[in-house]
Design an enzyme around this catalytic site. Structure first.
Site, PDB file in Angstrom:
ATOM      1  N   ARG A  82       6.874   1.537   4.519  1.00 38.94           N
ATOM      2  CA  ARG A  82       7.132   2.940   4.881  1.00 38.94           C
ATOM      3  C   ARG A  82       8.402   3.156   5.692  1.00 38.94           C
ATOM      4  NH1 ARG A  82       1.078   5.101   6.251  1.00 38.94           N
ATOM      5  NH2 ARG A  82       0.399   4.765   4.113  1.00 38.94           N
ATOM      6  N   ARG A  94       3.036  -0.267  10.919  1.00 39.09           N
ATOM      7  CA  ARG A  94       1.662  -0.440  10.420  1.00 39.09           C
ATOM      8  C   ARG A  94       1.632  -0.565   8.899  1.00 39.09           C
ATOM      9  NH1 ARG A  94      -2.465   3.347   8.550  1.00 39.09           N
ATOM     10  NH2 ARG A  94      -0.752   4.831   8.522  1.00 39.09           N
ATOM     11  N   HIS A  96       3.506  10.488  11.195  1.00 39.14           N
ATOM     12  CA  HIS A  96       2.191  10.216  10.597  1.00 39.14           C
ATOM     13  C   HIS A  96       1.269   9.398  11.492  1.00 39.14           C
ATOM     14  CE1 HIS A  96      -0.633   9.620   7.361  1.00 39.14           C
ATOM     15  NE2 HIS A  96      -0.482   8.302   7.373  1.00 39.14           N
ATOM     16  N   GLU A 114      -1.281   0.037  -2.051  1.00 37.55           N
ATOM     17  CA  GLU A 114      -0.316   0.851  -1.309  1.00 37.55           C
ATOM     18  C   GLU A 114       0.850  -0.025  -0.883  1.00 37.55           C
ATOM     19  OE1 GLU A 114      -2.393   2.962   1.836  1.00 37.55           O
ATOM     20  OE2 GLU A 114      -3.469   4.192   0.398  1.00 37.55           O
ATOM     21  N   HIS A 135       5.630   9.039   7.554  1.00 43.11           N
ATOM     22  CA  HIS A 135       5.177   8.849   6.177  1.00 43.11           C
ATOM     23  C   HIS A 135       6.247   9.420   5.254  1.00 43.11           C
ATOM     24  CE1 HIS A 135       2.754   8.843   2.587  1.00 43.11           C
ATOM     25  NE2 HIS A 135       1.780   8.231   3.240  1.00 43.11           N
TER      26      HIS A 135
HETATM   27  C1  SIN Z   1      -1.682   7.432   2.491  1.00 44.87           C
HETATM   28  O1  SIN Z   1      -2.617   7.624   1.732  1.00 44.87           O
HETATM   29  O2  SIN Z   1      -0.527   7.381   2.093  1.00 44.87           O
HETATM   30  C2  SIN Z   1      -1.943   7.279   3.949  1.00 44.87           C
HETATM   31  C3  SIN Z   1      -2.688   6.047   4.218  1.00 44.87           C
HETATM   32  C4  SIN Z   1      -2.378   5.523   5.577  1.00 44.87           C
HETATM   33  O3  SIN Z   1      -1.645   6.151   6.331  1.00 44.87           O
HETATM   34  O4  SIN Z   1      -2.805   4.409   5.888  1.00 44.87           O
END
Ligand code: SIN
Length: 531
Positions: free
Chosen positions: A277, A373, A338, A111, A231
């Protein structure tokens, strides 16, 4: 021998994993305001970041987390999380969580902001799998009792030589309309986040900041409330809650494009669509405003269709159910609130500034996330600090010398009198309207991009609305919707007031009137003492 009593408020990963540990020596009562699986955990799509891959190392996870946190992470807390995380993930599996495996090995996803593949997951519905397994482990445990539909209204606080001591909570059985007092020498607050404070959010309707609001009212210190994570990829048009399209899709190669097909992140960040993000959400916000467009597109064509179907069934089914031809057109997305990086200040063992009150999960501020975060670090933080909090609770229950704890170990879980005043209507139109007003105000004035003027206006308006609501509160009696609105207002005001104090831009907090980071004045947490 009678077991010490422990009260847990919230039934997500933080509350349930703590309960399973505390039940080794205590009698644990878990309360939740709706049904047992109504928690942010259940909605978590990504997974748990843990440095388990052959090319990974806790030091790399530490470096990625510190980079995302933009100078405000507490290094010792991050070190604890990356060091202890893998053992906690192993424990989750022992409790029955089935993470995705390939050739017998845990399949690790990637991610934004992560330099390695390290996301342990269960498709793109990881939270649901964790919640399923933990609820089932809790149900089997004879020393844990879980009560649903019991809404904690406020913490019970007494004066103590050290300041204030929490001795339990007052709750409302909102379906029967009776007040209940829950007394316990140790309370773990694990009531989750506050995404509902914003008009558009990926958080379920239960995420109304109850834990932060009640802890603040009980005198607990809170910190860094201005750092709200948006998000970048919630499905457009947004529902309530917004359908989250996991960042893991971008980890597998999906690309953000503008509606004319050009790459949104080109020239903006070397990590492209997988930048952190805060950067991506701001870029989308800016382009949507500049072009007057309602959304951008997530192009999933770089991901083989079979991989999409196998790894991201949630996204595929969610789009199909809404008539979106994701393979042909891409997925329409917008940013949505988020995650709350701030919260109730806790020490290295999860203890708040109020004696007897512990906090873990999104409600807590541990110092791990700093100003932004890192993806999938939150479930990890929750299990690590719930483990530590359970250790702290145990030591408090068994003081050196073996003397009894000073608060009577008593949980009154039978109704003992009506709430003061008549019980208000459960969700009157007026309450729904006022809730929408707060959420709209927060979205417009305390959102992704902020100004001094907007923040000042928000603080003034929210202070007045909070006073009106407190007044109504004492006159009208309690209802679920009324309690939630009271908490939303408290938390909204804390977010706006903290944002106004930080006259710089850092991580998730961006103020156009102070667009630069100012380390000389603001390399510190924004701390507010409870009232
Ligand atoms: C996501 O799957 O994009 C969310 C994961 C997260 O917020 O840590």
């Amino acid at each position: 021998m009678t077991r010490p009593r422990v009260l847990v408020i919230g039934s997500g990963i933080a509350g349930l994993s703590f309960a399973l540990k505390a039940a080794e020596w205590a009698s644990v009562l878990v309360v939740t305001k709706k049904s047992r699986a109504d928690s942010n955990t259940n909605w978590a799509r990504g997974g748990i970041a843990a440095g388990l891959g052959p090319d990974d190392d806790p030091a790399l996870h530490l470096a990625d987390t510190l980079r995302a946190g933009d100078g405000l992470c507490h290094r010792d807390r991050v070190e604890a999380v990356v060091r202890e995380g893998p053992a906690r993930v192993q424990e989750l599996m022992e409790w029955g969580v089935r993470f995705h495996r390939e050739n017998g090995e845990l399949s690790l996803g990637r991610e934004g902001g992560h330099s390695r593949r390290r996301i342990v997951r269960a498709g793109d519905r990881t939270g649901r799998e964790i919640e399923r397994a933990l609820l089932s482990a809790v149900a089997r445990h004879r020393h844990i009792r879980l009560i649903q539909h019991l809404l904690v209204v406020d913490l019970l606080v007494e004066a103590s030589p050290e300041g204030r001591r929490c001795v339990g909570a007052v709750a409302l059985d909102h379906r029967r309309g009776v007040q209940v007092e829950l007394r316990a020498p140790t309370t773990l607050l694990a009531a989750g986040g506050a995404g509902q404070v914003y008009l558009h959010t990926t958080n379920p309707t239960v995420a109304t900041g109850d834990g932060i609001a009640m802890a603040y009212r009980a005198g607990a210190r809170v910190a860094n409330m201005e750092f709200v994570q948006f998000h970048p990829t919630a499905l457009y048009p947004t529902e309530d809650p917004a359908f989250l399209i996991s960042e893991a899709l971008r980890g597998e190669g999906a690309l953000l494009r503008l509606q004319d097909g050009s790459l949104l992140m080109e020239g903006r960040d070397p990590m492209g669509s997988l930048a952190s993000r805060d950067v991506v959400a701001r870029a989308i916000h800016q382009e949507m405003g500049r072009r007057r467009q309602s959304h951008v597109l997530l192009d999933v064509s770089p991901i083989p269709r079979a991989t999409m179907e196998a790894r991201f069934p949630g996204a595929v089914e969610g789009c199909r159910a809404r008539g979106i031809e994701l393979f042909a057109t891409g997925i329409p997305v917008v940013p949505a609130a988020h995650y709350m990086c701030g919260g109730v200040v806790t020490d290295e063992m999860g203890r708040s500034s109020v004696e007897g009150l512990l906090a873990s999960g999104e409600v807590a501020f541990t110092g791990v996330h700093g100003a932004n975060r890192l993806a999938s670090n939150s479930l990890l933080e929750a299990v690590v600090f719930s483990h530590r909090a359970a250790e702290a609770a145990r030591s408090a229950a068994e003081p050196p010398g073996g003397g009894p704890s000073r608060v009577p170990h008593q949980v009154l879980d039978s109704p003992h009198g009506p709430p003061e005043g008549p019980l208000g209507p459960n969700a009157s139109e007026a309450l729904t309207e006022r809730r929408r007003l707060v959420r709209t105000l927060m979205w417009n004035d305390v959102g992704i991009v902020r100004t001094d003027r907007g923040l000042t206006r928000a603080v003034d308006r929210l202070t007045a609305l909070r006073a009106e609501e407190e007044d109504r509160w004492t006159r009208e009696g309690w209802s679920l919707a009324g309690v939630e609105l009271r908490n939303l207002l408290e938390v909204a005001r804390l977010i706006a007031a903290s944002a106004l104090l930080r006259k710089e831009s850092r991580g998730l907090h961006f103020n156009v009137d102070h667009p630069e980071r100012d380390d000389e004045r603001f390399l510190a947490d924004t701390t507010l003492e409870g009232r």
